[in-house]
Design a protein around this motif. Structure first.
Motif, PDB file in Angstrom:
ATOM      1  N   UNK A 167       9.584-111.023  -8.033  1.00  0.00           N
ATOM      2  CA  UNK A 167       9.432-109.624  -7.638  1.00  0.00           C
ATOM      3  C   UNK A 167      10.741-109.073  -7.087  1.00  0.00           C
ATOM      4  N   UNK A 168      11.432-109.866  -6.259  1.00  0.00           N
ATOM      5  CA  UNK A 168      12.701-109.406  -5.671  1.00  0.00           C
ATOM      6  C   UNK A 168      13.773-109.209  -6.723  1.00  0.00           C
ATOM      7  N   UNK A 169      13.805-110.098  -7.716  1.00  0.00           N
ATOM      8  CA  UNK A 169      14.841-110.050  -8.743  1.00  0.00           C
ATOM      9  C   UNK A 169      14.492-109.111  -9.889  1.00  0.00           C
ATOM     10  N   UNK A 170      13.220-108.733  -9.976  1.00  0.00           N
ATOM     11  CA  UNK A 170      12.791-107.865 -11.065  1.00  0.00           C
ATOM     12  C   UNK A 170      12.725-108.576 -12.402  1.00  0.00           C
ATOM     13  N   UNK A 191      11.488-107.491 -17.581  1.00  0.00           N
ATOM     14  CA  UNK A 191      10.422-106.714 -18.209  1.00  0.00           C
ATOM     15  C   UNK A 191      10.996-105.494 -18.897  1.00  0.00           C
ATOM     16  N   UNK A 192      10.187-104.854 -19.695  1.00  0.00           N
ATOM     17  CA  UNK A 192      10.650-103.738 -20.514  1.00  0.00           C
ATOM     18  C   UNK A 192      11.221-102.600 -19.685  1.00  0.00           C
ATOM     19  N   UNK A 193      10.693-102.413 -18.469  1.00  0.00           N
ATOM     20  CA  UNK A 193      11.166-101.311 -17.639  1.00  0.00           C
ATOM     21  C   UNK A 193      12.350-101.689 -16.763  1.00  0.00           C
ATOM     22  N   UNK A 194      12.861-102.917 -16.914  1.00  0.00           N
ATOM     23  CA  UNK A 194      14.037-103.355 -16.167  1.00  0.00           C
ATOM     24  C   UNK A 194      15.083-103.780 -17.172  1.00  0.00           C
ATOM     25  N   UNK A 195      16.283-103.250 -17.065  1.00  0.00           N
ATOM     26  CA  UNK A 195      17.292-103.477 -18.085  1.00  0.00           C
ATOM     27  C   UNK A 195      18.559-104.001 -17.478  1.00  0.00           C
ATOM     28  N   UNK A 196      19.480-104.414 -18.334  1.00  0.00           N
ATOM     29  CA  UNK A 196      20.699-105.025 -17.829  1.00  0.00           C
ATOM     30  C   UNK A 196      21.905-104.143 -18.023  1.00  0.00           C
TER      31      UNK A 196
END
Length: 245
Positions: free
Chosen positions: A54-57, A72-77
């Motif tokens: 959760x902290x790292x996403x 996840x799809x809503x978190x990007x690099x």
């Protein structure tokens, strides 16, 4: 060789996002020593792993068995997408291609990079003339969201190995020079008796101070008396760091 263990993937995610063991320990409600044992023993509870994810996403499924996407799809690099976390600004930095000729947009600010000031993460170094060189770009809104006045922000290079493996020799850190009030366990740039360091600080009863390195095997805690603590000047809180060199 790539470490495909659970803690190996956890470490990989920490490097991608820019989160320290101390921060993960707080997120999982464990001590920094307990968090360090995760990596030494390659063992971590599911409860702690959930908190870390959760902290790292990152995806808990990816953390556990390496399957699926890391984020996840809503978190990007680092592509030209956005990543927004409600915790610390040092969790992630949004990057777009630019050079010195690229004009600033309305939400950008250039933070000075002090090339001739080295904050020691080892045995210390003499304070040198603060001559600014290149500048690094940050989002004004991101800094503002986390209570950082961009006029008080600066970037410097770290030297030494006392904060490895989180902050290696040659890494760059961002400092909020307006934030000099010690919050136990946070990382600060300090002037200690004429030498500059990046360390985590914890207040001790009676006005003393504990100075801690991540590389505790080589650099044990320094527990300063109230009198000795008077020699420590907090320059600012570290709000961001990059291991790109």
């Amino acid at each position: 060789m790539k470490d495909n263990s659970v803690t190996g993937r956890l470490w990989s995610a920490m490097q991608d996002v820019g989160v320290s063991k101390a921060e993960l320990a707080r997120a999982a409600n464990v001590t920094p020593q307990a968090a360090g044992k995760w990596f030494k023993t390659n063992s971590i509870s599911r409860e702690s792993l959930d908190a870390c994810a959760k902290r790292l996403g990152v995806s808990i499924k990816w953390l556990i068995n390496g399957e699926g996407d890391k984020f996840p799809e809503n978190v990007v690099s680092i592509s030209k997408k956005k990543h927004d976390q409600s915790s610390n600004v040092d969790s992630f930095i949004e990057l777009d291609p630019w050079d010195s000729k690229t004009p600033l947009n309305d939400d950008e600010v250039e933070v000075p990079f002090y090339m001739e000031v080295e904050l020691s993460a080892g045995i210390g170094s003499t304070i040198q003339l603060e001559t600014s060189g290149p500048k690094l770009r940050f989002s004004k809104s991101s800094l503002r969201k986390h209570g950082i006045d961009y006029n008080a922000a600066a970037c410097v290079k770290v030297s030494g190995n006392s904060m490895e493996p989180v902050i290696p020799d040659g890494a760059t850190v961002g400092i909020d020079t307006a934030n000099t009030t010690i919050k136990d366990g946070d990382m600060y740039a300090i002037d200690w008796a004429g030498a500059l360091f990046v360390k985590t600080l914890t207040r001790r009863p009676g006005g003393g101070l504990r100075i801690r390195s991540f590389n505790m095997d080589e650099y044990p805690d320094e527990n300063l008396s109230p009198e000795e603590a008077q020699q420590v000047r907090v320059i600012g809180r570290v709000f961001w760091y990059s291991v790109l060199r």
